[in-house]
Design a protein around this motif. Structure first.
Motif, PDB file in Angstrom:
ATOM      1  N   MET A  43     -10.486   3.222 -21.212  1.00  0.00           N
ATOM      2  CA  MET A  43     -11.347   2.208 -21.819  1.00  0.00           C
ATOM      3  C   MET A  43     -10.602   1.255 -22.751  1.00  0.00           C
ATOM      4  N   ALA A  44      -9.509   1.729 -23.381  1.00  0.00           N
ATOM      5  CA  ALA A  44      -8.850   0.913 -24.401  1.00  0.00           C
ATOM      6  C   ALA A  44      -7.388   0.623 -24.092  1.00  0.00           C
ATOM      7  N   LEU A  45      -6.589   1.680 -23.863  1.00  0.00           N
ATOM      8  CA  LEU A  45      -5.144   1.476 -23.731  1.00  0.00           C
ATOM      9  C   LEU A  45      -4.773   0.718 -22.468  1.00  0.00           C
ATOM     10  N   LEU A  46      -5.332   1.124 -21.327  1.00  0.00           N
ATOM     11  CA  LEU A  46      -4.951   0.474 -20.073  1.00  0.00           C
ATOM     12  C   LEU A  46      -5.321  -1.008 -20.031  1.00  0.00           C
ATOM     13  N   PRO A  47      -6.538  -1.404 -20.456  1.00  0.00           N
ATOM     14  CA  PRO A  47      -6.805  -2.858 -20.506  1.00  0.00           C
ATOM     15  C   PRO A  47      -5.843  -3.594 -21.427  1.00  0.00           C
ATOM     16  N   TYR A  48      -5.480  -2.957 -22.550  1.00  0.00           N
ATOM     17  CA  TYR A  48      -4.537  -3.573 -23.491  1.00  0.00           C
ATOM     18  C   TYR A  48      -3.177  -3.786 -22.828  1.00  0.00           C
ATOM     19  N   LEU A  49      -2.670  -2.751 -22.150  1.00  0.00           N
ATOM     20  CA  LEU A  49      -1.382  -2.865 -21.479  1.00  0.00           C
ATOM     21  C   LEU A  49      -1.436  -3.884 -20.338  1.00  0.00           C
ATOM     22  N   HIS A  50      -2.563  -3.883 -19.606  1.00  0.00           N
ATOM     23  CA  HIS A  50      -2.713  -4.810 -18.485  1.00  0.00           C
ATOM     24  C   HIS A  50      -2.605  -6.254 -18.954  1.00  0.00           C
ATOM     25  N   TYR A  51      -3.289  -6.580 -20.046  1.00  0.00           N
ATOM     26  CA  TYR A  51      -3.323  -7.976 -20.505  1.00  0.00           C
ATOM     27  C   TYR A  51      -2.098  -8.363 -21.317  1.00  0.00           C
ATOM     28  N   ILE A  52      -1.175  -7.436 -21.508  1.00  0.00           N
ATOM     29  CA  ILE A  52       0.142  -7.780 -22.037  1.00  0.00           C
ATOM     30  C   ILE A  52       1.152  -7.932 -20.900  1.00  0.00           C
ATOM     31  N   ILE A  53       1.182  -6.935 -20.019  1.00  0.00           N
ATOM     32  CA  ILE A  53       2.241  -6.863 -19.016  1.00  0.00           C
ATOM     33  C   ILE A  53       2.042  -7.874 -17.892  1.00  0.00           C
ATOM     34  N   HIS A 201       5.450  17.136  -5.836  1.00  0.00           N
ATOM     35  CA  HIS A 201       4.926  17.920  -4.713  1.00  0.00           C
ATOM     36  C   HIS A 201       4.172  17.063  -3.694  1.00  0.00           C
ATOM     37  N   SER A 202       4.291  15.747  -3.839  1.00  0.00           N
ATOM     38  CA  SER A 202       3.688  14.806  -2.875  1.00  0.00           C
ATOM     39  C   SER A 202       2.182  15.027  -2.724  1.00  0.00           C
ATOM     40  N   PHE A 203       1.505  15.243  -3.847  1.00  0.00           N
ATOM     41  CA  PHE A 203       0.063  15.439  -3.807  1.00  0.00           C
ATOM     42  C   PHE A 203      -0.705  14.125  -3.731  1.00  0.00           C
ATOM     43  N   TYR A 204      -0.064  13.022  -4.126  1.00  0.00           N
ATOM     44  CA  TYR A 204      -0.744  11.733  -4.082  1.00  0.00           C
ATOM     45  C   TYR A 204      -0.787  11.185  -2.668  1.00  0.00           C
ATOM     46  N   ASP A 205      -1.946  10.693  -2.269  1.00  0.00           N
ATOM     47  CA  ASP A 205      -2.059   9.893  -1.053  1.00  0.00           C
ATOM     48  C   ASP A 205      -1.627   8.467  -1.407  1.00  0.00           C
ATOM     49  N   HIS A 206      -1.360   7.650  -0.392  1.00  0.00           N
ATOM     50  CA  HIS A 206      -0.853   6.308  -0.670  1.00  0.00           C
ATOM     51  C   HIS A 206      -1.839   5.478  -1.484  1.00  0.00           C
ATOM     52  N   ASN A 207      -3.150   5.722  -1.293  1.00  0.00           N
ATOM     53  CA  ASN A 207      -4.134   4.922  -2.021  1.00  0.00           C
ATOM     54  C   ASN A 207      -4.385   5.422  -3.441  1.00  0.00           C
ATOM     55  N   GLU A 208      -3.687   6.481  -3.847  1.00  0.00           N
ATOM     56  CA  GLU A 208      -3.823   6.977  -5.216  1.00  0.00           C
ATOM     57  C   GLU A 208      -2.746   6.425  -6.144  1.00  0.00           C
ATOM     58  N   TYR A 209      -1.834   5.646  -5.596  1.00  0.00           N
ATOM     59  CA  TYR A 209      -0.842   4.969  -6.430  1.00  0.00           C
ATOM     60  C   TYR A 209      -1.431   3.661  -6.952  1.00  0.00           C
ATOM     61  N   HIS A 210      -1.189   3.397  -8.246  1.00  0.00           N
ATOM     62  CA  HIS A 210      -1.876   2.289  -8.896  1.00  0.00           C
ATOM     63  C   HIS A 210      -0.963   1.702  -9.969  1.00  0.00           C
ATOM     64  N   PRO A 211      -1.086   0.408 -10.256  1.00  0.00           N
ATOM     65  CA  PRO A 211      -0.250  -0.173 -11.321  1.00  0.00           C
ATOM     66  C   PRO A 211      -0.487   0.463 -12.685  1.00  0.00           C
ATOM     67  N   ASP A 212      -1.696   1.011 -12.907  1.00  0.00           N
ATOM     68  CA  ASP A 212      -1.979   1.663 -14.185  1.00  0.00           C
ATOM     69  C   ASP A 212      -0.975   2.778 -14.483  1.00  0.00           C
ATOM     70  N   GLN A 213      -0.552   3.489 -13.460  1.00  0.00           N
ATOM     71  CA  GLN A 213       0.422   4.561 -13.669  1.00  0.00           C
ATOM     72  C   GLN A 213       1.740   4.004 -14.191  1.00  0.00           C
ATOM     73  N   MET A 214       2.155   2.867 -13.668  1.00  0.00           N
ATOM     74  CA  MET A 214       3.397   2.251 -14.145  1.00  0.00           C
ATOM     75  C   MET A 214       3.229   1.666 -15.538  1.00  0.00           C
ATOM     76  N   PHE A 215       2.049   1.125 -15.866  1.00  0.00           N
ATOM     77  CA  PHE A 215       1.816   0.640 -17.222  1.00  0.00           C
ATOM     78  C   PHE A 215       2.056   1.765 -18.227  1.00  0.00           C
ATOM     79  N   LEU A 216       1.506   2.935 -17.922  1.00  0.00           N
ATOM     80  CA  LEU A 216       1.625   4.079 -18.829  1.00  0.00           C
ATOM     81  C   LEU A 216       3.054   4.614 -18.865  1.00  0.00           C
ATOM     82  N   LEU A 217       3.711   4.635 -17.720  1.00  0.00           N
ATOM     83  CA  LEU A 217       5.093   5.114 -17.678  1.00  0.00           C
ATOM     84  C   LEU A 217       6.021   4.180 -18.453  1.00  0.00           C
ATOM     85  N   LEU A 218       5.789   2.886 -18.367  1.00  0.00           N
ATOM     86  CA  LEU A 218       6.599   1.950 -19.136  1.00  0.00           C
ATOM     87  C   LEU A 218       6.344   2.114 -20.637  1.00  0.00           C
ATOM     88  N   ALA A 219       5.097   2.389 -21.003  1.00  0.00           N
ATOM     89  CA  ALA A 219       4.793   2.654 -22.410  1.00  0.00           C
ATOM     90  C   ALA A 219       5.524   3.905 -22.888  1.00  0.00           C
TER      91      ALA A 219
END
Length: 236
Positions: A43-53, A201-219
């Motif tokens: 609700m808060a961190l991801l929108p903040y990171l999105h509108y910066i990055i 362990h390759s549990f993610y399907d291709h459609n479960e990858y999202h830019p939000d994950q990279m926003f958080l990893l960069l943080a």
């Protein structure tokens, strides 16, 4: 709180249908904390990171060049560090070359995304790479401070689990409670994103990858990069 729960074993299924057990309320409390934290992140961190990055990349103010330059010049991550292999040979370790492919790939995907409404970005490569590199950086940070990252097990010396690294008292001296909670949210199996396990362990399907994950990893990368090394390899 019900003291009776201290004597009850709880069995849960995670998102990958694996069974996890917990006994007592301590683990349950941490899981509930991370679940609440997850809501606040969305609700808060991801929108903040999105509108910066994203606007930063679109405008050209934020580039992979200046991000990599910052890590290389202003952080311990970009400083050469001497290590010795089992044969006694010295080698210099520098993490910039390991981080660069993920960072460049992420920026290229975002640039393609914001420049064309027909382009569908793919974040598989950058998320997979950065997730494992962040774990490596956490362990490297400990090694440079002589904080042990391995222990003697039934099969000899082995690396400790990542949550044990985050719970190490010496490690926690260098990061705030907010930082530790953020790291646990990213990598924990109890209510967090559990990125490391899902990627390894390759549990993610291709459609479960999202830019939000990279926003958080960069943080997380920038939180780890807040220290530099003074002459003599002392942390500062």
């Amino acid at each position: 709180e019900n003291a009776f729960l201290n004597f009850v074993t709880t069995i849960r299924f995670d998102k990958n249908q694996n069974i996890t057990k917990s006994k007592g309320i301590e683990v349950d409390q941490e899981q509930k904390l991370l679940e609440t934290y997850s809501y606040q992140v969305r609700m808060a961190l991801l929108p903040y990171l999105h509108y910066i990055i994203v606007p930063g990349i679109k405008s050209g103010h934020l580039t992979f060049e200046n991000l990599i330059h910052h890590l290389a010049k202003n952080s311990w991550i970009g400083k050469d560090y001497a290590q010795f292999d089992l044969g006694g040979e010295e080698k210099n370790v520098n993490w910039i070359a390991l981080l660069t492919p993920s960072i460049v790939e992420f920026f290229l995907q975002i640039q393609g995304w914001v420049s064309s409404k027909y382009y569908r970005p793919k974040f598989i490569l950058c998320v997979d790479s950065m997730t494992l590199k962040i774990e490596g950086l956490l362990r490297e940070f400990c090694r440079r401070l002589n904080i042990p990252t391995s222990s003697i097990g039934p099969n000899g010396m082995q690396e400790i689990y990542l949550h044990n690294v985050l719970d190490n008292e010496e490690f926690r001296k260098y990061f705030s409670e907010d930082d530790i909670l953020f790291f646990k949210y990213l990598f924990s199996n109890e209510g967090g994103l559990n990125l490391r396990n899902n990627v390894a362990h390759s549990f993610y399907d291709h459609n479960e990858y999202h830019p939000d994950q990279m926003f958080l990893l960069l943080a997380a990368l920038l939180r780890l990069a807040k220290y530099d090394l003074k002459q003599g390899n002392e942390s500062h």
